[in-house]
Design an enzyme around this catalytic site. Sequence first.
Site, PDB file in Angstrom:
ATOM      1  N   ARG A   1      66.122  61.363  53.459  1.00 52.65           N
ATOM      2  CA  ARG A   1      65.495  61.422  52.148  1.00 52.65           C
ATOM      3  C   ARG A   1      64.870  62.774  51.826  1.00 52.65           C
TER       4      ARG A   1
ATOM      5  N   ASP B   1      41.397  58.367  53.113  1.00 52.12           N
ATOM      6  CA  ASP B   1      40.001  58.198  53.555  1.00 52.12           C
ATOM      7  C   ASP B   1      39.908  57.982  55.065  1.00 52.12           C
TER       8      ASP B   1
ATOM      9  N   GLU C   1      50.222  53.424  58.144  1.00 54.34           N
ATOM     10  CA  GLU C   1      50.547  54.759  57.655  1.00 54.34           C
ATOM     11  C   GLU C   1      49.441  55.779  57.940  1.00 54.34           C
TER      12      GLU C   1
ATOM     13  N   CYS D   1      25.127  33.555  29.535  1.00 51.85           N
ATOM     14  CA  CYS D   1      25.637  34.376  30.634  1.00 51.85           C
ATOM     15  C   CYS D   1      26.249  33.509  31.737  1.00 51.85           C
TER      16      CYS D   1
ATOM     17  N   GLU E   1      38.463  46.308  51.290  1.00 49.66           N
ATOM     18  CA  GLU E   1      39.529  46.960  50.518  1.00 49.66           C
ATOM     19  C   GLU E   1      38.865  47.664  49.333  1.00 49.66           C
TER      20      GLU E   1
ATOM     21  N   ALA F   1      58.483  51.208  58.346  1.00 47.10           N
ATOM     22  CA  ALA F   1      57.063  51.051  58.014  1.00 47.10           C
ATOM     23  C   ALA F   1      56.685  49.582  57.984  1.00 47.10           C
TER      24      ALA F   1
ATOM     25  N   GLY G   1      63.528  47.016  53.064  1.00 41.63           N
ATOM     26  CA  GLY G   1      63.657  46.025  54.118  1.00 41.63           C
ATOM     27  C   GLY G   1      62.764  46.296  55.300  1.00 41.63           C
TER      28      GLY G   1
ATOM     29  N   CYS H   1      41.332  44.180  35.470  1.00 38.30           N
ATOM     30  CA  CYS H   1      41.703  44.784  34.192  1.00 38.30           C
ATOM     31  C   CYS H   1      40.632  44.565  33.122  1.00 38.30           C
TER      32      CYS H   1
ATOM     33  N   CYS I   1      30.013  32.596  32.337  1.00 37.24           N
ATOM     34  CA  CYS I   1      30.850  33.535  33.086  1.00 37.24           C
ATOM     35  C   CYS I   1      30.328  33.728  34.506  1.00 37.24           C
TER      36      CYS I   1
HETATM   37  C1  LIG Z   1      57.147  52.074  46.371  1.00 36.37           C
HETATM   38  C2  LIG Z   1      57.221  51.997  47.871  1.00 36.37           C
HETATM   39  C3  LIG Z   1      58.284  51.348  48.505  1.00 36.37           C
HETATM   40  C4  LIG Z   1      58.361  51.276  49.901  1.00 36.37           C
HETATM   41  N1  LIG Z   1      59.406  50.603  50.475  1.00 36.37           N
HETATM   42  C5  LIG Z   1      59.426  50.450  51.839  1.00 36.37           C
HETATM   43  C6  LIG Z   1      60.448  49.659  52.476  1.00 36.37           C
HETATM   44  O1  LIG Z   1      61.288  49.083  51.824  1.00 36.37           O
HETATM   45  N2  LIG Z   1      60.434  49.533  53.814  1.00 36.37           N
HETATM   46  C7  LIG Z   1      59.480  50.140  54.572  1.00 36.37           C
HETATM   47  O2  LIG Z   1      59.517  49.989  55.784  1.00 36.37           O
HETATM   48  N3  LIG Z   1      58.496  50.882  54.000  1.00 36.37           N
HETATM   49  C8  LIG Z   1      58.444  51.044  52.656  1.00 36.37           C
HETATM   50  N4  LIG Z   1      57.434  51.780  52.088  1.00 36.37           N
HETATM   51  C9  LIG Z   1      56.380  52.346  52.939  1.00 36.37           C
HETATM   52  C10 LIG Z   1      55.389  51.299  53.326  1.00 36.37           C
HETATM   53  O3  LIG Z   1      55.103  50.467  52.223  1.00 36.37           O
HETATM   54  C11 LIG Z   1      54.077  51.862  53.811  1.00 36.37           C
HETATM   55  O4  LIG Z   1      54.273  52.897  54.714  1.00 36.37           O
HETATM   56  C12 LIG Z   1      53.277  50.794  54.517  1.00 36.37           C
HETATM   57  O5  LIG Z   1      53.313  49.611  53.790  1.00 36.37           O
HETATM   58  C13 LIG Z   1      51.865  51.204  54.721  1.00 36.37           C
HETATM   59  O6  LIG Z   1      51.114  50.092  55.148  1.00 36.37           O
HETATM   60  P1  LIG Z   1      49.603  50.249  55.495  1.00 36.37           P
HETATM   61  O7  LIG Z   1      49.069  48.891  55.699  1.00 36.37           O
HETATM   62  O8  LIG Z   1      49.424  51.229  56.558  1.00 36.37           O
HETATM   63  O9  LIG Z   1      48.966  50.920  54.185  1.00 36.37           O
HETATM   64  P2  LIG Z   1      48.789  50.326  52.716  1.00 36.37           P
HETATM   65  O10 LIG Z   1      49.672  49.191  52.483  1.00 36.37           O
HETATM   66  O11 LIG Z   1      48.829  51.444  51.772  1.00 36.37           O
HETATM   67  O12 LIG Z   1      47.305  49.735  52.778  1.00 36.37           O
HETATM   68  C14 LIG Z   1      46.177  50.541  52.958  1.00 36.37           C
HETATM   69  C15 LIG Z   1      45.029  49.924  52.185  1.00 36.37           C
HETATM   70  O13 LIG Z   1      43.799  50.531  52.580  1.00 36.37           O
HETATM   71  C16 LIG Z   1      43.000  50.712  51.444  1.00 36.37           C
HETATM   72  N5  LIG Z   1      41.992  51.747  51.693  1.00 36.37           N
HETATM   73  C17 LIG Z   1      42.201  53.085  51.743  1.00 36.37           C
HETATM   74  N6  LIG Z   1      41.034  53.714  51.977  1.00 36.37           N
HETATM   75  C18 LIG Z   1      40.080  52.762  52.079  1.00 36.37           C
HETATM   76  C19 LIG Z   1      38.674  52.799  52.300  1.00 36.37           C
HETATM   77  N7  LIG Z   1      38.032  53.938  52.443  1.00 36.37           N
HETATM   78  N8  LIG Z   1      38.004  51.628  52.325  1.00 36.37           N
HETATM   79  C20 LIG Z   1      38.639  50.438  52.132  1.00 36.37           C
HETATM   80  N9  LIG Z   1      39.962  50.353  51.911  1.00 36.37           N
HETATM   81  C21 LIG Z   1      40.681  51.509  51.892  1.00 36.37           C
HETATM   82  C22 LIG Z   1      43.988  51.085  50.383  1.00 36.37           C
HETATM   83  O14 LIG Z   1      43.454  50.934  49.085  1.00 36.37           O
HETATM   84  C23 LIG Z   1      45.149  50.153  50.689  1.00 36.37           C
HETATM   85  O15 LIG Z   1      45.049  48.946  50.004  1.00 36.37           O
HETATM   86  C24 LIG Z   1      57.357  51.880  50.682  1.00 36.37           C
HETATM   87  C25 LIG Z   1      56.284  52.537  50.070  1.00 36.37           C
HETATM   88  C26 LIG Z   1      56.197  52.596  48.668  1.00 36.37           C
HETATM   89  C27 LIG Z   1      55.034  53.311  48.038  1.00 36.37           C
HETATM   90  C1  HEC Z   2      33.411  29.105  28.641  1.00 38.70           C
HETATM   91  C2  HEC Z   2      34.801  29.508  28.433  1.00 38.70           C
HETATM   92  C3  HEC Z   2      35.141  30.985  28.616  1.00 38.70           C
HETATM   93  C4  HEC Z   2      34.902  31.775  29.703  1.00 38.70           C
HETATM   94  C5  HEC Z   2      34.126  31.456  30.976  1.00 38.70           C
HETATM   95  C6  HEC Z   2      35.599  33.009  29.456  1.00 38.70           C
HETATM   96  N1  HEC Z   2      36.201  32.975  28.240  1.00 38.70           N
HETATM   97 FE1  HEC Z   2      37.308  34.434  27.406  1.00 38.70          FE
HETATM   98  N2  HEC Z   2      37.378  33.418  25.659  1.00 38.70           N
HETATM   99  C7  HEC Z   2      36.987  32.113  25.495  1.00 38.70           C
HETATM  100  C8  HEC Z   2      37.342  31.664  24.166  1.00 38.70           C
HETATM  101  C9  HEC Z   2      37.099  30.283  23.597  1.00 38.70           C
HETATM  102  C10 HEC Z   2      37.962  32.780  23.528  1.00 38.70           C
HETATM  103  C11 HEC Z   2      38.540  32.831  22.114  1.00 38.70           C
HETATM  104  C12 HEC Z   2      39.880  32.159  22.050  1.00 38.70           C
HETATM  105  C13 HEC Z   2      40.899  32.838  22.944  1.00 38.70           C
HETATM  106  O1  HEC Z   2      41.245  33.987  22.687  1.00 38.70           O
HETATM  107  O2  HEC Z   2      41.350  32.197  23.901  1.00 38.70           O
HETATM  108  C14 HEC Z   2      37.978  33.850  24.515  1.00 38.70           C
HETATM  109  C15 HEC Z   2      38.535  35.091  24.288  1.00 38.70           C
HETATM  110  C16 HEC Z   2      38.854  35.993  25.303  1.00 38.70           C
HETATM  111  C17 HEC Z   2      39.647  37.197  25.145  1.00 38.70           C
HETATM  112  C18 HEC Z   2      40.275  37.683  23.867  1.00 38.70           C
HETATM  113  C19 HEC Z   2      39.374  38.704  23.235  1.00 38.70           C
HETATM  114  C20 HEC Z   2      39.910  39.213  21.899  1.00 38.70           C
HETATM  115  O3  HEC Z   2      39.743  40.407  21.640  1.00 38.70           O
HETATM  116  O4  HEC Z   2      40.459  38.394  21.153  1.00 38.70           O
HETATM  117  C21 HEC Z   2      39.736  37.784  26.354  1.00 38.70           C
HETATM  118  C22 HEC Z   2      40.471  39.073  26.720  1.00 38.70           C
HETATM  119  C23 HEC Z   2      38.995  36.972  27.277  1.00 38.70           C
HETATM  120  N3  HEC Z   2      38.466  35.901  26.609  1.00 38.70           N
HETATM  121  C24 HEC Z   2      38.878  37.252  28.634  1.00 38.70           C
HETATM  122  C25 HEC Z   2      37.994  36.571  29.462  1.00 38.70           C
HETATM  123  C26 HEC Z   2      37.705  36.973  30.809  1.00 38.70           C
HETATM  124  C27 HEC Z   2      38.342  38.148  31.512  1.00 38.70           C
HETATM  125  C28 HEC Z   2      36.802  36.097  31.301  1.00 38.70           C
HETATM  126  C29 HEC Z   2      36.148  36.105  32.656  1.00 38.70           C
HETATM  127  C30 HEC Z   2      35.352  37.295  32.980  1.00 38.70           C
HETATM  128  C31 HEC Z   2      36.533  35.123  30.260  1.00 38.70           C
HETATM  129  N4  HEC Z   2      37.274  35.446  29.166  1.00 38.70           N
HETATM  130  C32 HEC Z   2      35.663  34.060  30.380  1.00 38.70           C
HETATM  131  C33 HEC Z   2      36.358  31.331  26.424  1.00 38.70           C
HETATM  132  C34 HEC Z   2      35.939  31.757  27.682  1.00 38.70           C
END
Ligand SMILES: Cc1cc2nc3c(=O)[nH]c(=O)nc-3n(C[C@H](O)[C@H](O)[C@H](O)COP(=O)(O)OP(=O)(O)OC[C@H]3O[C@@H](n4cnc5c(N)ncnc54)[C@H](O)[C@@H]3O)c2cc1C
Ligand code: HEC
Length: 629
Positions: free
Chosen positions: A460, A402, A593, A72, A213, A608, A228, A135, A75
């Site tokens: 818009r 929120d 926002e 364990c 966050e 914004a 922009g 992910c 990791c």
């Molecule tokens: C695709 C896209 C393109 C845009 N392009 C432009 C542009 O070109 N120019 C412009 O001026 N504006 C643009 N905007 C608008 C602009 O991005 C937003 O209005 C602005 O960035 C908002 O900023 P913010 O920091 O207020 O919010 P956000 O950047 O949305 O950040 C808020 C954060 O708070 C987090 N949060 C929410 N609730 C909680 C909680 N309960 N606890 C902890 N964290 C929380 C969220 O997860 C998020 O990460 C665009 C928007 C989008 C979606």
């Molecule tokens: C001690 C080294 C080690 C650590 C730490 C480790 N990995 Fe790996 N992992 C490997 C090896 C070796 C393989 C097999 C070869 C490869 O795919 O690179 C592997 C395979 C994988 C695969 C492929 C699985 C598949 O289906 O083939 C994924 C996805 C992956 N690791 C993600 C992670 C993530 C995310 C973490 C952290 C949470 C992590 N690994 C931590 C060594 C490690």
Amino acid sequence: MFFVKFYNREVLKNFLLPVLFLLMLVGCALSGTAGKAGSPEEGMIVGKAYSHGVKNDYLAGLHIRNEYVSGCSDCHGKSVDVDDSETELNKSCRNCHGTYDEFKAKIKQEQKGHKGPVKVSGHEGHLIDVSCTACHSGHSGSFPYCNYCHSFDMKIPFAKAKTPYVPENLSYYYDKEPNRVETADVLVIGSGGSGLMAAGVAANAGKKVIIVEKMPVIGGSSILSTGGMNAAGTKIQHEKGVMNDSPEIMVKDTLAIGKTNDVALVRILAERSNEALEWFINAGANLTLNPKVKTGGTTVPRSHYTETGAIGQYMIPILLKELRKTGNDVRTNSKAVMLKTDADGRVTGALIYGKHSGLYEVKVGATIIATGSYANNQALVTQYNPQLKDIITTAQPGSHGDGVVMAEKIGAKAINMENVQIHPNAAAGTSIMVTQNMRIGGGILVNKSGKRFMDDLAPRNKMGEEILRQEGQSVFLIYDDNVAKLRKKVHEGYIHLNFVTTASTPEEMAKKLGLPVDAFVSTMKNYALFYKNQKDTDFNRPTISEPLTNGNLYAIEVIPGIGGTLGGVAVNTKMQVLDENNQPIKGLYASGEVVGGWHGEDRYGGNAVAGNLVFGRLSAESAMESLGK
Ligand SMILES: Cc1cc2nc3c(=O)[nH]c(=O)nc-3n(C[C@H](O)[C@H](O)[C@H](O)COP(=O)(O)OP(=O)(O)OC[C@H]3O[C@@H](n4cnc5c(N)ncnc54)[C@H](O)[C@@H]3O)c2cc1C
Ligand code: HEC
Ligand code: HEC
Ligand code: HEC
Ligand code: HEC
């Protein structure tokens, strides 16, 4: 004799037992039997649960069974007590598998010489330095976070179905007890542009800041800003020959679009926009301006953008760097669920729910809400706008409002909640916004009959409504190589995403899109004529910067989407959140926002981003003033 002496009580107490205990702890951690709370019983359960049984059927189990790891701790490090941001885990993943730069180099190598659309990997893209575990889960199914917005064909190992981010009913937490209390000077809720700006300003002034966050990634919707940043009277404007701008004109332009804006806030925005831009440039931003382009019906070119891509991708890393210089960082997977108040109604911080550490309280002198929009909260949007049911949003998936919900709970006033921005620019079939700059830079919109149907630079909201009236409720954005060149990176991105249909003539384009050929050809011919005469006799487009006759033609099918929201908490000019009687709620500030009113009925694109920097700073300055020196 010696033996007996060695085991006397003193030695046992002071030396042997602690050593034994330490050995046990280390052993437990390494073999995975350590309990979260350190109690032996719990430890056994945790060890079993994670080394056998269902939790062992995923990535962690695979690593253990195949001896990719020796236990364990490879990791988890010393302890399986996982911090909410999963920092240690992510270090381990990178230690063995490499960094994104290394992944990207590999991807580049694999794609070398490849023809046609390339597959997008989970290890590229524009989210900044995402944690691997956003992910890849260790002990349950994994989902590629990208597909909360995109629809890539991604084969992540141990894939699970998408579970959409839905707003949580925060009242669940109202009677729950925190498991611990942490203290700081300032709590910032949200890591978008305005939250990071506010946190950076406070941290740079020596305040202890906690930034939470709720999502697994940093940057909010801000990181998606493609267009922009508006600023008036800037050096860049002057260099480009735009001499006639001023804060007063920016205020006028903003009000012409928004109509019902909070004028005092707009004035602050305009007056401090140049200072914010200067700060941004000093912090490392390299911006430019197109002197031919006026956005959204405004009178002066003032949208500053970067030639390397989207402005948000540019801004967030710069803000993060400034913050991290102070030793502070963002706690991801950490959701604020309730504001706490004292007997006088002063806000004293908030309850935070951490993914691993559970419910805790943060006690501070000042709290800044920077939680962004409620665009992805269907209930909240349709409560005020029933007709917007089922319209997609291009805002980040955690945009649940929120901040407004939490603030209203303690008596804050929410205003303009019905003002939701519909923009005409989502790529059909995705939640991805196509930047308006492709239109503003010269592109036009054409419907399924091959015809233009309105001024393509209209506000818009109006365009969104108009598209919904067209056949199929979707239309084509058409541009050419000259427009593509203005936003080369962005255009290449759309090609990368497979959004773009390319043709060398209008005839070919019409055929590819299935449009009536004659109608489309004559639309393009007429438009070139409008360019020559600098007059659009059909729809009165105010600026015609391109004839759309240069090089290839490009088309992207677009639909309307909710771009963002314009309502939110009411604030005064110090960004203090106001109650129903317009009195400031002590200890509570807001920025970005989540604040209602400053955009009016329609947001002037580019305000914004400017607001993130201007109001982020102002909210932190006011918060610090209240803390005293
Ligand atoms: C695709 C896209 C393109 C845009 N392009 C432009 C542009 O070109 N120019 C412009 O001026 N504006 C643009 N905007 C608008 C602009 O991005 C937003 O209005 C602005 O960035 C908002 O900023 P913010 O920091 O207020 O919010 P956000 O950047 O949305 O950040 C808020 C954060 O708070 C987090 N949060 C929410 N609730 C909680 C909680 N309960 N606890 C902890 N964290 C929380 C969220 O997860 C998020 O990460 C665009 C928007 C989008 C979606
Ligand atoms: C001690 C080294 C080690 C650590 C730490 C480790 N990995 Fe790996 N992992 C490997 C090896 C070796 C393989 C097999 C070869 C490869 O795919 O690179 C592997 C395979 C994988 C695969 C492929 C699985 C598949 O289906 O083939 C994924 C996805 C992956 N690791 C993600 C992670 C993530 C995310 C973490 C952290 C949470 C992590 N690994 C931590 C060594 C490690
Ligand atoms: C945005 C989602 C996402 C993030 C974040 C992510 N991965 Fe992956 N990972 C995937 C997907 C999807 C695949 C399947 C192959 C692909 O798309 O490249 C994958 C495959 C893998 C594999 C196995 C195959 C390969 O390409 O080597 C490893 C190992 C891996 N990831 C490790 C990591 C590590 C280490 C990190 C953090 C530095 C990380 N991943 C971050 C989505 C992600
Ligand atoms: C390949 C790396 C990897 C290995 C090996 C691994 N884990 Fe994990 N573990 C993770 C990740 C990633 C998480 C974060 C939560 C998740 O994604 O499931 C986690 C979370 C946990 C948690 C916290 C769960 C929670 O809900 O808060 C415990 C406890 C845990 N692991 C125990 C173990 C034990 C015990 C072992 C050894 C038997 C082990 N892990 C092996 C990657 C690993
Ligand atoms: C919150 C929504 C969201 C998420 C999550 C997201 N994207 Fe995007 N993506 C966008 C938007 C919006 C654009 C358009 C930006 C523009 O116009 O430049 C985009 C553009 C792109 C592009 C084209 C531009 C370029 O940089 O080449 C690629 C490729 C891409 N995304 C990959 C990814 C990958 C890979 C992930 C996961 C690691 C991801 N995206 C996660 C919203 C998102």
